[in-house]
Design a protein around this motif. Sequence first.
Motif, mmCIF file in Angstrom:
data_model
loop_
_atom_site.group_PDB
_atom_site.id
_atom_site.type_symbol
_atom_site.label_atom_id
_atom_site.label_comp_id
_atom_site.label_asym_id
_atom_site.label_seq_id
_atom_site.Cartn_x
_atom_site.Cartn_y
_atom_site.Cartn_z
ATOM 1 N N ALA A 63 0.849 -1.194 0.000
ATOM 2 C CA ALA A 63 0.000 0.000 0.000
ATOM 3 C C ALA A 63 0.880 1.239 0.000
ATOM 4 N N HIS A 64 0.463 2.244 -0.781
ATOM 5 C CA HIS A 64 1.250 3.472 -0.949
ATOM 6 C C HIS A 64 0.383 4.672 -0.534
ATOM 7 N N PRO A 65 0.136 4.818 0.782
ATOM 8 C CA PRO A 65 -0.757 5.880 1.246
ATOM 9 C C PRO A 65 -0.112 7.258 1.204
ATOM 10 N N SER A 66 -0.945 8.275 1.106
ATOM 11 C CA SER A 66 -0.476 9.640 0.901
ATOM 12 C C SER A 66 -1.285 10.606 1.743
ATOM 13 N N TYR A 67 -0.816 11.841 1.791
ATOM 14 C CA TYR A 67 -1.693 12.930 2.202
ATOM 15 C C TYR A 67 -2.900 12.960 1.256
ATOM 16 N N PRO A 68 -4.062 13.464 1.709
ATOM 17 C CA PRO A 68 -5.190 13.649 0.794
ATOM 18 C C PRO A 68 -4.928 14.855 -0.112
ATOM 19 N N ASP A 69 -4.255 14.618 -1.231
ATOM 20 C CA ASP A 69 -3.723 15.726 -2.041
ATOM 21 C C ASP A 69 -3.684 15.359 -3.518
ATOM 22 N N LEU A 70 -4.838 15.157 -4.112
ATOM 23 C CA LEU A 70 -4.887 14.869 -5.545
ATOM 24 C C LEU A 70 -4.306 16.006 -6.389
ATOM 25 N N PRO A 71 -4.635 17.285 -6.089
ATOM 26 C CA PRO A 71 -4.094 18.366 -6.936
ATOM 27 C C PRO A 71 -2.572 18.449 -6.919
ATOM 28 N N GLY A 72 -1.956 18.100 -5.796
ATOM 29 C CA GLY A 72 -0.501 18.196 -5.681
ATOM 30 C C GLY A 72 0.215 16.873 -5.792
ATOM 31 N N PHE A 73 -0.511 15.811 -6.193
ATOM 32 C CA PHE A 73 0.065 14.478 -6.342
ATOM 33 C C PHE A 73 0.752 14.009 -5.053
ATOM 34 N N GLY A 74 0.257 14.481 -3.921
ATOM 35 C CA GLY A 74 0.801 14.042 -2.635
ATOM 36 C C GLY A 74 2.180 14.563 -2.324
ATOM 37 N N ARG A 75 2.645 15.546 -3.081
ATOM 38 C CA ARG A 75 4.007 16.050 -2.889
ATOM 39 C C ARG A 75 4.034 17.415 -2.219
ATOM 40 N N ARG A 76 2.891 17.872 -1.725
ATOM 41 C CA ARG A 76 2.842 19.126 -0.976
ATOM 42 C C ARG A 76 2.777 18.807 0.515
ATOM 43 N N GLU A 77 3.542 19.525 1.314
ATOM 44 C CA GLU A 77 3.497 19.331 2.765
ATOM 45 C C GLU A 77 2.256 20.032 3.316
ATOM 46 N N LEU A 78 1.286 19.252 3.776
ATOM 47 C CA LEU A 78 0.016 19.803 4.246
ATOM 48 C C LEU A 78 0.017 20.126 5.735
ATOM 49 N N GLY A 79 0.998 19.603 6.473
ATOM 50 C CA GLY A 79 1.083 19.909 7.900
ATOM 51 C C GLY A 79 -0.054 19.355 8.730
ATOM 52 N N LEU A 80 -0.637 18.235 8.318
ATOM 53 C CA LEU A 80 -1.767 17.660 9.053
ATOM 54 C C LEU A 80 -1.314 17.121 10.410
ATOM 55 N N PRO A 81 -2.203 17.154 11.410
ATOM 56 C CA PRO A 81 -1.851 16.591 12.723
ATOM 57 C C PRO A 81 -1.709 15.077 12.661
ATOM 58 N N ALA A 82 -0.942 14.532 13.585
ATOM 59 C CA ALA A 82 -0.631 13.106 13.570
ATOM 60 C C ALA A 82 -1.882 12.238 13.647
ATOM 61 N N ARG A 83 -2.842 12.617 14.464
ATOM 62 C CA ARG A 83 -4.054 11.810 14.617
ATOM 63 C C ARG A 83 -4.807 11.703 13.290
ATOM 64 N N GLU A 84 -4.869 12.791 12.561
ATOM 65 C CA GLU A 84 -5.551 12.775 11.269
ATOM 66 C C GLU A 84 -4.783 11.904 10.270
ATOM 67 N N ILE A 85 -3.474 11.986 10.304
ATOM 68 C CA ILE A 85 -2.648 11.165 9.412
ATOM 69 C C ILE A 85 -2.874 9.679 9.691
ATOM 70 N N GLU A 86 -2.945 9.325 10.960
ATOM 71 C CA GLU A 86 -3.196 7.923 11.318
ATOM 72 C C GLU A 86 -4.484 7.414 10.666
ATOM 73 N N ARG A 87 -5.540 8.236 10.721
ATOM 74 C CA ARG A 87 -6.821 7.817 10.138
ATOM 75 C C ARG A 87 -6.749 7.726 8.623
ATOM 76 N N HIS A 88 -6.043 8.664 7.997
ATOM 77 C CA HIS A 88 -5.905 8.628 6.544
ATOM 78 C C HIS A 88 -5.136 7.381 6.098
ATOM 79 N N VAL A 89 -4.070 7.051 6.820
ATOM 80 C CA VAL A 89 -3.272 5.873 6.483
ATOM 81 C C VAL A 89 -4.100 4.599 6.660
ATOM 82 N N GLU A 90 -4.794 4.499 7.779
ATOM 83 C CA GLU A 90 -5.632 3.328 8.034
ATOM 84 C C GLU A 90 -6.683 3.157 6.929
ATOM 85 N N TYR A 91 -7.335 4.250 6.568
ATOM 86 C CA TYR A 91 -8.377 4.198 5.544
ATOM 87 C C TYR A 91 -7.827 3.700 4.206
#
Length: 254
Positions: A63-91
Amino acid sequence: MQITVDLNADLGEGFGESRLSEDHALLDLVSSANVACGFHAGDVMTMRDTVRAALERGVTIGAHPSYPDLPGFGRRELGLPAREIERHVEYQIRALADVCSLHGARIAYVKPHGALYNRAVWDAKVADAIVEGIKKTNPALSLLGLPTSEMSKAAERGRIQFVNEAFIDRAYRNDGTLVPRSEPNAVIHDVQSAVQRAMMLVRMRSITAQDGSEVRINAQSLCVHGDNPESVPMLRNLRARLEAAGVIVAPFAA
């Protein structure tokens, strides 16, 4: 002693059939496929096509999970909090796992993408969040990442397997981190240069940094970025060199 190395590439990073032919060419050459899970690229049909093609070729799926960042192809630093990142990765892991189950396949490992990967190299809280996201889906999954990074430490704390990787088409700093893409010559496009770097990693466990110094990297897996226009010739030439040297190309997690 017989040397074995894994070759991985980022795949499924299109939509519909936009990258299908390129992905099939790469899947003929790699032993592990980092499959985009929809947050930086890849829709459900692309995931299904990629998983099916990998399964047909005996390529291990990650699995190759990313920030939720379709416009930036996941290469923009969004600065999301760790708890939110955990949920995005799990999803994202669960999404790909569901696709895999339709084809009788399974995920073997997780490799974060782009800006999320780079942040987890130095941010311990984000690295821990990624590990927690993995453990909530399947603690048997490995984490693929940069050696001596916060990711490797988080994997040890979380008691999951960590697999060292190195990039043959990216420039390195003398501390073992990657040169940011915003800087000149961060991405390597010369096929012979990339292949020579890969062979040095396999034989000498080191790579030449941008300043000319040698960086020690004990890499179990070598990565070529799927969106590098030279990815197919790089991998084709590399496999030929490895086979000529008696090196076995095989997934690190069968």
